[in-house]
Design a protein around this motif. Structure first.
Motif, PDB file in Angstrom:
ATOM      1  N   VAL A  34     -24.538   2.022  82.591  1.00  0.00           N
ATOM      2  CA  VAL A  34     -25.335   0.926  83.147  1.00  0.00           C
ATOM      3  C   VAL A  34     -26.719   1.455  83.523  1.00  0.00           C
ATOM      4  CG1 VAL A  34     -25.479  -0.718  85.046  1.00  0.00           C
ATOM      5  CG2 VAL A  34     -23.276  -0.218  83.994  1.00  0.00           C
ATOM      6  N   GLY A  35     -27.750   0.650  83.306  1.00  0.00           N
ATOM      7  CA  GLY A  35     -29.107   1.035  83.676  1.00  0.00           C
ATOM      8  C   GLY A  35     -30.033   1.251  82.495  1.00  0.00           C
ATOM      9  N   PHE A  36     -29.581   0.903  81.286  1.00  0.00           N
ATOM     10  CA  PHE A  36     -30.407   1.004  80.085  1.00  0.00           C
ATOM     11  C   PHE A  36     -30.617  -0.406  79.546  1.00  0.00           C
ATOM     12  CE2 PHE A  36     -30.931   1.345  75.497  1.00  0.00           C
ATOM     13  CZ  PHE A  36     -31.950   2.278  75.410  1.00  0.00           C
ATOM     14  N   PHE A  37     -31.878  -0.789  79.357  1.00  0.00           N
ATOM     15  CA  PHE A  37     -32.200  -2.148  78.915  1.00  0.00           C
ATOM     16  C   PHE A  37     -33.127  -2.108  77.709  1.00  0.00           C
ATOM     17  CE2 PHE A  37     -31.367  -2.217  83.412  1.00  0.00           C
ATOM     18  CZ  PHE A  37     -30.497  -3.271  83.551  1.00  0.00           C
ATOM     19  N   VAL A  38     -32.967  -3.093  76.831  1.00  0.00           N
ATOM     20  CA  VAL A  38     -33.845  -3.272  75.677  1.00  0.00           C
ATOM     21  C   VAL A  38     -34.413  -4.685  75.770  1.00  0.00           C
ATOM     22  CG1 VAL A  38     -34.013  -3.414  73.159  1.00  0.00           C
ATOM     23  CG2 VAL A  38     -32.467  -1.741  74.212  1.00  0.00           C
ATOM     24  N   ARG A  39     -35.746  -4.794  75.693  1.00  0.00           N
ATOM     25  CA  ARG A  39     -36.392  -6.109  75.667  1.00  0.00           C
ATOM     26  C   ARG A  39     -37.205  -6.201  74.390  1.00  0.00           C
ATOM     27  NH1 ARG A  39     -40.742  -6.904  79.844  1.00  0.00           N
ATOM     28  NH2 ARG A  39     -42.096  -6.326  78.128  1.00  0.00           N
ATOM     29  N   CYS A  40     -37.049  -7.293  73.676  1.00  0.00           N
ATOM     30  CA  CYS A  40     -37.815  -7.544  72.461  1.00  0.00           C
ATOM     31  C   CYS A  40     -39.121  -8.228  72.859  1.00  0.00           C
ATOM     32  CB  CYS A  40     -37.009  -8.424  71.510  1.00  0.00           C
ATOM     33  SG  CYS A  40     -37.854  -8.780  69.959  1.00  0.00           S
ATOM     34  N   ASP A  41     -40.249  -7.579  72.564  1.00  0.00           N
ATOM     35  CA  ASP A  41     -41.559  -8.161  72.887  1.00  0.00           C
ATOM     36  C   ASP A  41     -42.143  -8.947  71.717  1.00  0.00           C
ATOM     37  OD1 ASP A  41     -41.552  -7.153  75.482  1.00  0.00           O
ATOM     38  OD2 ASP A  41     -42.536  -5.292  74.893  1.00  0.00           O
ATOM     39  N   GLY A  60     -38.888 -11.958  74.122  1.00  0.00           N
ATOM     40  CA  GLY A  60     -38.494 -12.400  75.461  1.00  0.00           C
ATOM     41  C   GLY A  60     -37.032 -12.141  75.787  1.00  0.00           C
ATOM     42  N   ASP A  61     -36.196 -11.903  74.773  1.00  0.00           N
ATOM     43  CA  ASP A  61     -34.768 -11.627  75.016  1.00  0.00           C
ATOM     44  C   ASP A  61     -34.608 -10.212  75.541  1.00  0.00           C
ATOM     45  OD1 ASP A  61     -34.135 -14.130  74.041  1.00  0.00           O
ATOM     46  OD2 ASP A  61     -33.447 -13.393  72.091  1.00  0.00           O
ATOM     47  N   ARG A  62     -33.611 -10.049  76.429  1.00  0.00           N
ATOM     48  CA  ARG A  62     -33.345  -8.741  77.042  1.00  0.00           C
ATOM     49  C   ARG A  62     -31.845  -8.484  77.031  1.00  0.00           C
ATOM     50  NH1 ARG A  62     -33.282  -7.066  82.967  1.00  0.00           N
ATOM     51  NH2 ARG A  62     -34.064  -4.949  82.965  1.00  0.00           N
ATOM     52  N   TRP A  63     -31.473  -7.245  76.783  1.00  0.00           N
ATOM     53  CA  TRP A  63     -30.068  -6.847  76.787  1.00  0.00           C
ATOM     54  C   TRP A  63     -29.929  -5.621  77.676  1.00  0.00           C
ATOM     55  CZ3 TRP A  63     -28.280  -2.057  75.390  1.00  0.00           C
ATOM     56  CH2 TRP A  63     -26.888  -1.909  75.364  1.00  0.00           C
ATOM     57  N   GLY A  64     -28.815  -5.524  78.416  1.00  0.00           N
ATOM     58  CA  GLY A  64     -28.559  -4.370  79.273  1.00  0.00           C
ATOM     59  C   GLY A  64     -27.201  -3.758  78.975  1.00  0.00           C
ATOM     60  N   GLU A  82     -39.426  -2.880  74.394  1.00  0.00           N
ATOM     61  CA  GLU A  82     -39.599  -2.107  75.615  1.00  0.00           C
ATOM     62  C   GLU A  82     -38.224  -1.624  76.037  1.00  0.00           C
ATOM     63  OE1 GLU A  82     -42.232  -2.784  79.313  1.00  0.00           O
ATOM     64  OE2 GLU A  82     -40.222  -3.488  79.868  1.00  0.00           O
ATOM     65  N   LEU A  83     -38.086  -0.314  76.201  1.00  0.00           N
ATOM     66  CA  LEU A  83     -36.852   0.280  76.703  1.00  0.00           C
ATOM     67  C   LEU A  83     -37.060   0.536  78.177  1.00  0.00           C
ATOM     68  CD1 LEU A  83     -36.352   2.957  73.921  1.00  0.00           C
ATOM     69  CD2 LEU A  83     -35.537   0.594  73.941  1.00  0.00           C
ATOM     70  N   GLN A  84     -36.077   0.166  78.975  1.00  0.00           N
ATOM     71  CA  GLN A  84     -36.138   0.405  80.413  1.00  0.00           C
ATOM     72  C   GLN A  84     -34.925   1.239  80.784  1.00  0.00           C
ATOM     73  OE1 GLN A  84     -36.230  -3.476  82.145  1.00  0.00           O
ATOM     74  NE2 GLN A  84     -38.266  -3.928  81.384  1.00  0.00           N
ATOM     75  N   ILE A  85     -35.195   2.368  81.423  1.00  0.00           N
ATOM     76  CA  ILE A  85     -34.124   3.278  81.806  1.00  0.00           C
ATOM     77  C   ILE A  85     -34.227   3.494  83.303  1.00  0.00           C
ATOM     78  CG2 ILE A  85     -33.089   5.536  81.430  1.00  0.00           C
ATOM     79  CD1 ILE A  85     -34.849   5.485  78.753  1.00  0.00           C
ATOM     80  N   ALA A  86     -33.202   3.043  84.037  1.00  0.00           N
ATOM     81  CA  ALA A  86     -33.202   3.206  85.488  1.00  0.00           C
ATOM     82  C   ALA A  86     -32.841   4.640  85.827  1.00  0.00           C
ATOM     83  CB  ALA A  86     -32.206   2.240  86.129  1.00  0.00           C
ATOM     84  N   GLY A  87     -33.609   5.241  86.724  1.00  0.00           N
ATOM     85  CA  GLY A  87     -33.324   6.599  87.183  1.00  0.00           C
ATOM     86  C   GLY A  87     -32.044   6.617  88.001  1.00  0.00           C
ATOM     87  N   VAL A  88     -31.386   7.731  88.018  1.00  0.00           N
ATOM     88  CA  VAL A  88     -30.113   7.840  88.733  1.00  0.00           C
ATOM     89  C   VAL A  88     -30.245   8.678  89.994  1.00  0.00           C
ATOM     90  CG1 VAL A  88     -28.675   7.485  86.725  1.00  0.00           C
ATOM     91  CG2 VAL A  88     -29.435   9.790  87.278  1.00  0.00           C
ATOM     92  N   GLY A  89     -31.430   9.048  90.354  1.00  0.00           N
ATOM     93  CA  GLY A  89     -31.612   9.833  91.568  1.00  0.00           C
ATOM     94  C   GLY A  89     -32.911  10.601  91.507  1.00  0.00           C
ATOM     95  N   PRO A  90     -33.124  11.471  92.480  1.00  0.00           N
ATOM     96  CA  PRO A  90     -34.367  12.231  92.499  1.00  0.00           C
ATOM     97  C   PRO A  90     -34.467  13.176  91.309  1.00  0.00           C
ATOM     98  CG  PRO A  90     -32.874  12.951  94.242  1.00  0.00           C
ATOM     99  CD  PRO A  90     -32.239  11.774  93.571  1.00  0.00           C
ATOM    100  N   VAL A  91     -35.673  13.435  90.899  1.00  0.00           N
ATOM    101  CA  VAL A  91     -35.914  14.351  89.791  1.00  0.00           C
ATOM    102  C   VAL A  91     -35.790  15.776  90.319  1.00  0.00           C
ATOM    103  CG1 VAL A  91     -37.618  15.111  88.086  1.00  0.00           C
ATOM    104  CG2 VAL A  91     -37.441  12.694  88.705  1.00  0.00           C
ATOM    105  N   ARG A  92     -35.049  16.606  89.640  1.00  0.00           N
ATOM    106  CA  ARG A  92     -34.860  17.991  90.067  1.00  0.00           C
ATOM    107  C   ARG A  92     -36.190  18.723  90.079  1.00  0.00           C
ATOM    108  NH1 ARG A  92     -29.439  19.523  86.746  1.00  0.00           N
ATOM    109  NH2 ARG A  92     -28.055  18.265  88.017  1.00  0.00           N
ATOM    110  N   GLY A  93     -36.360  19.543  91.102  1.00  0.00           N
ATOM    111  CA  GLY A  93     -37.576  20.327  91.215  1.00  0.00           C
ATOM    112  C   GLY A  93     -38.718  19.598  91.891  1.00  0.00           C
ATOM    113  N   VAL A  94     -38.517  18.329  92.254  1.00  0.00           N
ATOM    114  CA  VAL A  94     -39.553  17.555  92.929  1.00  0.00           C
ATOM    115  C   VAL A  94     -39.073  17.249  94.330  1.00  0.00           C
ATOM    116  CG1 VAL A  94     -40.858  15.412  92.956  1.00  0.00           C
ATOM    117  CG2 VAL A  94     -40.361  16.544  90.783  1.00  0.00           C
ATOM    118  N   GLU A  95     -39.868  17.649  95.295  1.00  0.00           N
ATOM    119  CA  GLU A  95     -39.500  17.404  96.691  1.00  0.00           C
ATOM    120  C   GLU A  95     -40.178  16.113  97.154  1.00  0.00           C
ATOM    121  OE1 GLU A  95     -40.290  19.465 100.973  1.00  0.00           O
ATOM    122  OE2 GLU A  95     -40.040  20.766  99.232  1.00  0.00           O
TER     123      GLU A  95
END
Length: 100
Positions: A34-41, A60-64, A82-95
């Protein structure tokens, strides 16, 4: 202000990637769940999800995604996605420093 700072620290970022596909060009991606989306522009695409279900997306259609697996996209006409990918947490190495 404290609320917004707290909210930003709890909300995962969304990464957006734009793709252009020529007619009949195929693109695939291994989805983590879950957290990956495709939208047709523009144009139209044929999308096969990880469960093997097929669908046509038009502007305008979107799929997840609902599960882990491979997603395959074929452009039925020249298309922009347009691909949309939701992050799953903090990025390693970044405070992250938020004021509470």
């Amino acid at each position: 202000m404290r609320f917004l700072s707290l909210l930003r620290s709890r909300v995962a970022p969304v990464f957006r990637i734009h793709l252009q596909l020529a007619e009949r060009q195929v693109w695939s991606h291994e989805v983590e769940g879950v957290g990956f989306f495709v939208r047709c522009d523009s144009g139209s695409i044929w999308l096969t999800d990880a469960e093997g279900a097929d669908r046509i997306l038009r502007p305008g259609d979107r799929w997840g995604s609902t599960r882990k697996g491979t997603v395959v996209v074929e452009a039925l006409a020249r298309s922009r996605l347009e691909l949309q990918i939701a992050g799953v947490g903090p990025v390693r190495g970044v405070e992250r420093r938020d004021e509470l």
